[in-house]
Design a protein around this motif. Structure first.
Motif, PDB file in Angstrom:
ATOM      1  N   GLU A 120       0.837  -1.204   0.000  1.00  0.00           N
ATOM      2  CA  GLU A 120       0.000   0.000   0.000  1.00  0.00           C
ATOM      3  C   GLU A 120       0.875   1.258   0.000  1.00  0.00           C
ATOM      4  N   GLU A 121       1.902   1.273   0.843  1.00  0.00           N
ATOM      5  CA  GLU A 121       2.834   2.418   0.904  1.00  0.00           C
ATOM      6  C   GLU A 121       3.491   2.658  -0.448  1.00  0.00           C
ATOM      7  N   ALA A 135       2.441   1.722  -3.419  1.00  0.00           N
ATOM      8  CA  ALA A 135       1.444   2.165  -4.401  1.00  0.00           C
ATOM      9  C   ALA A 135       1.143   3.651  -4.218  1.00  0.00           C
ATOM     10  N   ARG A 136       0.995   4.076  -2.964  1.00  0.00           N
ATOM     11  CA  ARG A 136       0.738   5.500  -2.705  1.00  0.00           C
ATOM     12  C   ARG A 136       1.904   6.375  -3.187  1.00  0.00           C
ATOM     13  N   LYS A 137       3.119   5.904  -2.943  1.00  0.00           N
ATOM     14  CA  LYS A 137       4.295   6.668  -3.369  1.00  0.00           C
ATOM     15  C   LYS A 137       4.376   6.735  -4.896  1.00  0.00           C
ATOM     16  N   VAL A 142       1.894   6.574  -7.049  1.00  0.00           N
ATOM     17  CA  VAL A 142       0.838   7.487  -7.509  1.00  0.00           C
ATOM     18  C   VAL A 142       1.282   8.933  -7.306  1.00  0.00           C
ATOM     19  N   GLU A 143       1.855   9.204  -6.145  1.00  0.00           N
ATOM     20  CA  GLU A 143       2.318  10.561  -5.836  1.00  0.00           C
ATOM     21  C   GLU A 143       3.425  10.997  -6.800  1.00  0.00           C
ATOM     22  N   LYS A 201      -7.546   6.475  -6.857  1.00  0.00           N
ATOM     23  CA  LYS A 201      -8.138   6.137  -5.569  1.00  0.00           C
ATOM     24  C   LYS A 201      -7.525   4.798  -5.144  1.00  0.00           C
ATOM     25  N   ILE A 202      -6.964   4.762  -3.934  1.00  0.00           N
ATOM     26  CA  ILE A 202      -6.352   3.527  -3.432  1.00  0.00           C
ATOM     27  C   ILE A 202      -7.235   2.948  -2.335  1.00  0.00           C
ATOM     28  N   GLU A 203      -7.613   1.688  -2.529  1.00  0.00           N
ATOM     29  CA  GLU A 203      -8.488   1.005  -1.570  1.00  0.00           C
ATOM     30  C   GLU A 203      -7.788  -0.232  -1.030  1.00  0.00           C
ATOM     31  N   LYS A 204      -8.084  -0.550   0.233  1.00  0.00           N
ATOM     32  CA  LYS A 204      -7.600  -1.793   0.828  1.00  0.00           C
ATOM     33  C   LYS A 204      -8.755  -2.783   0.834  1.00  0.00           C
TER      34      LYS A 204
END
Length: 76
Positions: free
Chosen positions: A17-18, A20-22, A24-25, A32-35
């Motif tokens: 998740e971390e 993927a967020r990085k 995208v940033e 939109k990131i979902e768990k």
């Protein structure tokens, strides 16, 4: 774009998740990131190993944590 991180919430799932967020940033994309932690929902994707990364309802990675660079390539 909808990105889903499939997994139980384990350490590897959180790392994915971390990453993927990085990714995208760094790409500056609107996503939109979902768990997804419910095993019934995870099984619906045909995923047998977690963590898994799903991009726009397509399983891209299963059973490992790709690097931020690898994720960026998948998102382009």
């Amino acid at each position: 774009m909808v990105i889903k991180v499939l997994g139980s919430g384990c350490l590897k799932c959180n790392k994915l998740e971390e990453a993927a967020r990085k990714a995208v940033e760094e790409l500056g994309i609107d996503a939109k990131i979902e768990k997804v932690q419910d095993f019934k929902d995870i099984m619906a994707y045909g995923v047998m190993q977690t963590p898994a990364l799903v991009v726009n309802e397509q399983v891209k990675v299963m059973g490992k944590v790709p690097s931020v660079e690898e994720i960026k390539k998948l998102l382009k």
